[in-house]
Design a protein around this motif. Structure first.
Motif: not given
Length: 447
Positions: A422-447
């Protein structure tokens, strides 16, 4: 071979000056526009990059290539006269120009009836003369008809050699140690390898061994390799101190071409096993270098299966069109990764490549890769993390469908080997496809 003949074999034109090379250089920019995950979504492309031979399946779809890339690489192979060079090797021509020698490791595992010539002589009968001698000697030692100086059977073997006289045999020994047939044939026996000149390694090799039951195999083509001969003298002293100088003839044998120095060392030349100048060090595992110690541990019949497997790949490499030729495909992909994409390393096993052409001209491109690797899942807890985090290193993953030592634990969802695969098949796919990281910014508006 005359100086003129040597020069005629050497090409004055570097491969990097050819049109196919320039075509591939331009092709790199096109490749860089496409992510590997997008290439992997093309099922037709992926299916075209699977090749099978004799139980070996190669899937190179996770390489950063188009189908067109391979066509360009095949044209590069044609420009390099690769087919003619392969034919020259198998026909015994002196393709080792620096030493003016044939390169015939393929003869070491050829069937008895094969004809492979070097300097006009069929060398296969010479190979089988040594193999038969090894088979007979190994059987005598294993059966107890050859005994040590005190009459005890020799059940432990230390193989002394370095570089190609050590790495290949150790590699095969590691594989056979967990093979069911290998385990049965090696029962009650030990095989150890001594390469490093460090006295700590000598101590490790000798721990728990009795000189009375130990056979030392000294592996050195010239019998002058500094580290090997110092270790050999150290073990000779170990035997002589315990059993007397006359015991050396019963407890030490040699794999060498220099019978004069073998005899001077104290080993009976009749107990020296030959190999030839056309056996390059790193390719010597199929010669007496590997066959003798492995046959002493496992029996010649087991080792002969290994030789037959190597012969099968030799035929495949020699006769199969490049589009389905596994060694050629892997070689061309290495050229693509190192010399065109500029990736200097590959997760693998052996170091290859040089910085000059075959006729000594410095290369204006990178040709030598740094090869390294780890068995099983070890790598993913060390250098795989670096690769996943963006360092581009082309990887070869080699898996085995059926385990030598299957384990099925009660209550587990999958077997140990299925977990590994399972690791043998997963590692090549993980390296091939990579991972897209989406960053979410949370702004706290302080009054």
């Amino acid at each position: 071979m005359s100086h003129e003949t040597k020069n005629s074999m050497a090409s004055s034109t570097l491969i990097s000056d050819t049109e196919p090379w320039k075509d591939l250089k331009g092709h790199v920019e096109e490749i860089k526009k496409t992510h590997l995950r997008d290439l992997m979504n093309d099922s037709t492309r992926c299916k075209s990059m699977i090749v099978e031979f004799d139980g070996i399946l190669l899937d190179y779809s996770r390489q950063r290539i188009y189908q067109d890339t391979m066509e360009k690489l095949f044209r590069l192979a044609e420009a390099a006269h690769l087919k003619q060079k392969i034919d020259k090797m198998f026909s015994g021509e002196h393709i080792n120009i620096t030493e003016n020698r044939s390169v015939l490791h393929v003869a070491l595992r050829a069937p008895r009836d094969k004809v492979i010539c070097s300097d006009g002589k069929n060398v296969v009968p010479d190979v089988w003369k040594v193999l038969d001698k090894i088979s007979e000697f190994a059987e005598r030692v294993r059966s107890g008809s050859w005994v040590g100086a005190t009459g005890k059977a020799l059940k432990d073997v230390i193989s002394v050699g370095i570089g190609g006289s050590f790495l290949g045999p150790l590699f095969v020994h590691t594989a056979l140690q967990t093979d069911p047939e290998g385990i049965e044939c090696a029962r009650g026996r030990q095989l150890r390898f001594l390469a490093n000149v460090d006295p700590v390694d000598v101590a490790r090799s000798l721990t728990g061994l009795n000189p009375e039951t130990t056979l030392v195999v000294v592996v050195s083509k010239t019998f002058t390799t500094a580290e090997t001969m110092l270790n050999a003298r150290t073990l000779r002293e170990w035997i002589s101190t315990a059993l007397g100088p006359q015991a050396v003839a019963k407890h030490m044998v040699a794999v060498s071409t220099n019978l004069t120095l073998v005899e001077k060392f104290g080993i009976d030349p009749n107990n020296a096993f030959a190999f030839w100048d056309w056996v390059g060090g790193r390719y010597s595992v199929c010669s007496a270098v590997g066959v003798l110690p492995l046959s002493l541990q496992y029996g010649f019949s087991v080792v002969q299966k290994f030789l037959k497997g190597a012969a099968s790949i030799d035929d495949h490499f020699h006769l199969t069109p490049f589009e389905k030729n596994i060694p050629v495909l892997l070689g061309l992909l290495s050229v693509w990764n190192v010399s065109f994409l500029g990736y200097p390393a590959r997760v693998s096993m052996e170091s290859n490549g040089k910085g000059v052409s075959i006729d000594g001209v410095p290369l204006p491109f990178e040709a030598g890769e740094i090869d390294f690797g780890e068995p099983g899942t070890n790598g993913q807890h060390s250098f795989y993390q670096l690769i996943h985090q963006g360092r581009v290193i082309p990887c070869d993953f080699i898996g085995v469908v059926k385990s030598q030592q299957p384990v099925y634990l009660k209550g587990e969802m999958v077997s140990n080997h299925d977990e590994l695969m399972s690791n043998f098949f997963a590692q090549p796919d993980a390296l091939a496809y990579g991972k897209v990281v989406y960053c979410t910014f949370l702004f706290l508006i302080l009054h």
